[in-house]
Design a protein around this motif. Structure first.
Motif, PDB file in Angstrom:
ATOM      1  N   LEU A  59      30.861  30.385  86.420  1.00 14.00           N
ATOM      2  CA  LEU A  59      32.087  29.493  86.158  1.00 14.00           C
ATOM      3  C   LEU A  59      31.420  28.692  84.659  1.00 14.00           C
ATOM      4  O   LEU A  59      32.660  28.279  84.064  1.00 14.00           O
ATOM      5  CB  LEU A  59      31.990  28.400  87.323  1.00 14.00           C
ATOM      6  N   TRP A  60      30.364  28.579  84.473  1.00 12.43           N
ATOM      7  CA  TRP A  60      30.010  27.911  83.190  1.00 12.43           C
ATOM      8  C   TRP A  60      30.642  28.686  81.993  1.00 12.43           C
ATOM      9  O   TRP A  60      31.182  28.316  80.976  1.00 12.43           O
ATOM     10  CB  TRP A  60      28.585  27.536  82.875  1.00 12.43           C
ATOM     11  N   LYS A  61      30.469  29.962  82.107  1.00 13.63           N
ATOM     12  CA  LYS A  61      30.752  30.934  81.092  1.00 13.63           C
ATOM     13  C   LYS A  61      32.359  30.999  81.113  1.00 13.63           C
ATOM     14  O   LYS A  61      33.003  31.265  79.997  1.00 13.63           O
ATOM     15  CB  LYS A  61      30.190  32.376  81.593  1.00 13.63           C
ATOM     16  N   ARG A  62      32.869  30.950  82.143  1.00 14.63           N
ATOM     17  CA  ARG A  62      34.516  31.089  82.223  1.00 14.63           C
ATOM     18  C   ARG A  62      35.090  29.708  81.340  1.00 14.63           C
ATOM     19  O   ARG A  62      35.933  29.893  80.757  1.00 14.63           O
ATOM     20  CB  ARG A  62      34.981  31.067  83.540  1.00 14.63           C
ATOM     21  N   TYR A  63      34.381  28.726  81.755  1.00 14.30           N
ATOM     22  CA  TYR A  63      34.863  27.536  81.055  1.00 14.30           C
ATOM     23  C   TYR A  63      34.684  27.673  79.485  1.00 14.30           C
ATOM     24  O   TYR A  63      35.557  27.314  78.665  1.00 14.30           O
ATOM     25  CB  TYR A  63      34.330  26.282  81.478  1.00 14.30           C
ATOM     26  N   THR A  64      33.583  28.379  79.067  1.00 17.96           N
ATOM     27  CA  THR A  64      33.470  28.400  77.732  1.00 17.96           C
ATOM     28  C   THR A  64      34.419  29.287  77.027  1.00 17.96           C
ATOM     29  O   THR A  64      35.038  29.241  76.091  1.00 17.96           O
ATOM     30  CB  THR A  64      32.046  29.196  77.541  1.00 17.96           C
ATOM     31  N   ILE A  65      34.844  30.478  77.784  1.00 11.95           N
ATOM     32  CA  ILE A  65      35.798  31.225  77.446  1.00 11.95           C
ATOM     33  C   ILE A  65      37.149  30.538  77.227  1.00 11.95           C
ATOM     34  O   ILE A  65      37.836  30.603  76.193  1.00 11.95           O
ATOM     35  CB  ILE A  65      36.155  32.452  78.341  1.00 11.95           C
ATOM     36  N   ASP A  66      37.594  29.492  78.091  1.00 14.17           N
ATOM     37  CA  ASP A  66      38.710  28.801  78.311  1.00 14.17           C
ATOM     38  C   ASP A  66      38.619  27.900  76.867  1.00 14.17           C
ATOM     39  O   ASP A  66      39.807  27.573  76.535  1.00 14.17           O
ATOM     40  CB  ASP A  66      38.840  28.101  79.411  1.00 14.17           C
ATOM     41  N   CYS A  67      37.669  27.714  76.524  1.00 10.66           N
ATOM     42  CA  CYS A  67      37.597  26.518  75.254  1.00 10.66           C
ATOM     43  C   CYS A  67      37.638  27.184  74.220  1.00 10.66           C
ATOM     44  O   CYS A  67      37.323  26.386  73.194  1.00 10.66           O
ATOM     45  CB  CYS A  67      36.071  25.489  75.613  1.00 10.66           C
ATOM     46  N   SER A  68      37.314  28.418  73.994  1.00 10.20           N
ATOM     47  CA  SER A  68      37.060  29.265  72.828  1.00 10.20           C
ATOM     48  C   SER A  68      38.361  29.278  71.858  1.00 10.20           C
ATOM     49  O   SER A  68      38.162  29.454  70.427  1.00 10.20           O
ATOM     50  CB  SER A  68      36.554  30.608  72.996  1.00 10.20           C
ATOM     51  N   ALA A  80      22.519  35.554  70.737  1.00 10.50           N
ATOM     52  CA  ALA A  80      21.669  35.201  71.860  1.00 10.50           C
ATOM     53  C   ALA A  80      22.523  35.918  73.065  1.00 10.50           C
ATOM     54  O   ALA A  80      22.331  35.357  74.118  1.00 10.50           O
ATOM     55  CB  ALA A  80      21.175  34.104  72.043  1.00 10.50           C
ATOM     56  N   GLY A  81      23.208  36.981  72.965  1.00 10.40           N
ATOM     57  CA  GLY A  81      24.539  37.492  73.912  1.00 10.40           C
ATOM     58  C   GLY A  81      23.668  38.173  75.216  1.00 10.40           C
ATOM     59  O   GLY A  81      24.570  38.254  75.878  1.00 10.40           O
ATOM     60  N   GLY A  82      22.556  38.406  74.928  1.00  8.88           N
ATOM     61  CA  GLY A  82      21.775  39.107  76.234  1.00  8.88           C
ATOM     62  C   GLY A  82      22.724  40.210  76.789  1.00  8.88           C
ATOM     63  O   GLY A  82      22.914  41.188  76.079  1.00  8.88           O
ATOM     64  N   THR A  83      22.820  40.138  78.160  1.00  8.40           N
ATOM     65  CA  THR A  83      23.611  41.326  78.830  1.00  8.40           C
ATOM     66  C   THR A  83      25.107  41.232  78.754  1.00  8.40           C
ATOM     67  O   THR A  83      25.791  41.884  79.336  1.00  8.40           O
ATOM     68  CB  THR A  83      22.964  41.371  80.340  1.00  8.40           C
ATOM     69  N   GLY A  84      25.659  40.604  77.960  1.00  9.60           N
ATOM     70  CA  GLY A  84      26.993  40.725  77.239  1.00  9.60           C
ATOM     71  C   GLY A  84      28.122  40.072  78.124  1.00  9.60           C
ATOM     72  O   GLY A  84      29.122  40.555  77.945  1.00  9.60           O
ATOM     73  N   ASP A  85      27.610  38.970  78.962  1.00  4.08           N
ATOM     74  CA  ASP A  85      28.880  38.340  79.972  1.00  4.08           C
ATOM     75  C   ASP A  85      30.022  37.874  78.913  1.00  4.08           C
ATOM     76  O   ASP A  85      31.253  38.121  79.253  1.00  4.08           O
ATOM     77  CB  ASP A  85      28.253  37.577  80.809  1.00  4.08           C
ATOM     78  N   LEU A  86      29.776  37.059  78.056  1.00  2.00           N
ATOM     79  CA  LEU A  86      30.718  36.654  77.091  1.00  2.00           C
ATOM     80  C   LEU A  86      31.440  37.489  76.424  1.00  2.00           C
ATOM     81  O   LEU A  86      32.821  37.616  75.959  1.00  2.00           O
ATOM     82  CB  LEU A  86      30.309  35.455  76.477  1.00  2.00           C
ATOM     83  N   ALA A  87      30.491  38.457  75.788  1.00  2.73           N
ATOM     84  CA  ALA A  87      30.888  39.452  74.962  1.00  2.73           C
ATOM     85  C   ALA A  87      32.152  40.535  75.594  1.00  2.73           C
ATOM     86  O   ALA A  87      32.970  40.815  74.903  1.00  2.73           O
ATOM     87  CB  ALA A  87      29.922  40.507  74.403  1.00  2.73           C
ATOM     88  N   ALA A  88      31.917  40.885  76.906  1.00  5.82           N
ATOM     89  CA  ALA A  88      32.804  41.602  77.660  1.00  5.82           C
ATOM     90  C   ALA A  88      34.088  41.039  77.754  1.00  5.82           C
ATOM     91  O   ALA A  88      35.234  41.668  77.378  1.00  5.82           O
ATOM     92  CB  ALA A  88      32.273  41.893  78.994  1.00  5.82           C
ATOM     93  N   LYS A  89      34.207  39.618  77.803  1.00  5.51           N
ATOM     94  CA  LYS A  89      35.491  38.841  78.044  1.00  5.51           C
ATOM     95  C   LYS A  89      36.284  38.921  76.652  1.00  5.51           C
ATOM     96  O   LYS A  89      37.264  39.211  76.459  1.00  5.51           O
ATOM     97  CB  LYS A  89      35.119  37.506  78.571  1.00  5.51           C
ATOM     98  N   PHE A  90      35.224  38.571  75.645  1.00  2.00           N
ATOM     99  CA  PHE A  90      35.896  38.445  74.096  1.00  2.00           C
ATOM    100  C   PHE A  90      36.346  39.719  73.618  1.00  2.00           C
ATOM    101  O   PHE A  90      37.341  39.684  73.061  1.00  2.00           O
ATOM    102  CB  PHE A  90      34.765  37.907  73.205  1.00  2.00           C
ATOM    103  N   SER A  91      35.701  41.021  73.998  1.00  2.00           N
ATOM    104  CA  SER A  91      36.246  42.331  73.568  1.00  2.00           C
ATOM    105  C   SER A  91      37.482  42.291  74.136  1.00  2.00           C
ATOM    106  O   SER A  91      38.541  43.005  73.348  1.00  2.00           O
ATOM    107  CB  SER A  91      35.148  43.500  74.155  1.00  2.00           C
ATOM    108  N   ARG A  92      38.045  42.049  75.344  1.00  2.00           N
ATOM    109  CA  ARG A  92      39.338  42.453  75.965  1.00  2.00           C
ATOM    110  C   ARG A  92      40.448  41.374  75.167  1.00  2.00           C
ATOM    111  O   ARG A  92      41.540  41.916  74.978  1.00  2.00           O
ATOM    112  CB  ARG A  92      39.246  41.994  77.257  1.00  2.00           C
TER     113      ARG A  92
END
Length: 260
Positions: A59-68, A80-92
């Motif tokens: 949910l924290w990451k979803r909020y970040t996406i919504d604010c991007s 510091a993207g680690g295992t790519g949770d945010l990068a996956a969403k941004f790619s789409r």
């Protein structure tokens, strides 16, 4: 995880020391020590994130996406993207005409992220770069958006990292820093401390066979600047219209800043 190496070389001045959790170490040693932590936890990183936060990190990451505010065709740096949770969403979101760079200083984390996203079918508009946040290997004014989620507290020189992010961000671009912060309630803070220092290391031992790394992670959260201090650090390197939003009672905060 041993900290013997941290004790072997005594710093010559206060300016050369930094925190590694609650321990003071030579600045030159911190990068390798943090690397050891994330080499150790990389394989179980996603599982532990879900367990530690009861899934709330999503949910924290979803909020970040919504604010991007990110749009198709833009360039995004997930630092510091680690295992790519945010990068996956941004790619789409950015699509075929856009670009996402998943960057991490830790090779093990980067490889786990690359394998995960490749298995999800995310290819073509995403690149993987091993990089130190303090000296980013990208051109000036290059990215429309930079995100760093749960990574800034592990950086040795946070001001240098923020300045490096400012340099590679385009005018009009924004930085989003999602990070553990300071609870706003004294009662919540006490519960959180009990969980962090007593439950979390035991969970790390059971799931990842590594209590020490998760004890360090808990300590690193306590040593991270509070909400107001981090906002001022962003202003000091040039970010404007800075703000932060507390999530889950301030356990986590999303900081935002713009480059004009």
């Amino acid at each position: 995880m041993s900290t013997d190496s941290a004790r072997s070389a005594e710093p010559t001045s206060e300016q050369e020391k930094t925190d590694f959790g609650f321990t003071q170490v030579d600045k030159s040693e911190k990068v390798a020590m943090v690397a050891d932590v994330f080499h150790s936890v990389a394989a179980k990183y996603d599982v532990m994130n879900d367990l530690m936060s009861l899934g709330i990190h999503r949910l924290w990451k979803r909020y970040t996406i919504d604010c991007s505010g990110v749009k198709a065709g833009q360039r995004v740096l997930d630092l510091a993207g680690g295992t790519g949770d945010l990068a996956a969403k941004f790619s789409r979101i950015v699509g075929k005409t856009g670009q996402v760079v998943l960057a991490d200083i830790n090779h093990s984390m980067l490889m786990v992220g690359k394998e995960k996203l490749t298995n999800m079918g995310i290819v073509g508009n995403i690149d993987y770069v091993q990089a130190n946040a303090e000296n980013l290997p990208f051109p000036d004014n290059h990215f429309d958006l930079i995100t760093i989620a749960f990574g800034l507290r592990n950086v040795t020189d946070k001001s240098a990292a923020l300045a490096s992010m400012f340099r590679v961000l385009k005018p009009g671009g924004r930085l989003l820093v999602l990070e553990f912060s300071k609870p706003t309630s004294e009662a919540l803070s006490k519960v959180y401390d009990t969980y962090s220092f007593h439950v979390l290391p035991k969970m790390g031992q059971l799931v990842a066979n590594d209590a020490d790394s998760y004890r360090y992670l808990a300590e690193s959260i306590r040593m991270h600047p509070d909400q107001e201090t981090l906002e001022q650090m962003m202003k000091d390197v040039g970010f404007e219209q800075t703000s932060y939003h507390n999530l889950t009672g301030g356990i986590v905060a999303l900081h935002r800043g713009f480059k004009f």
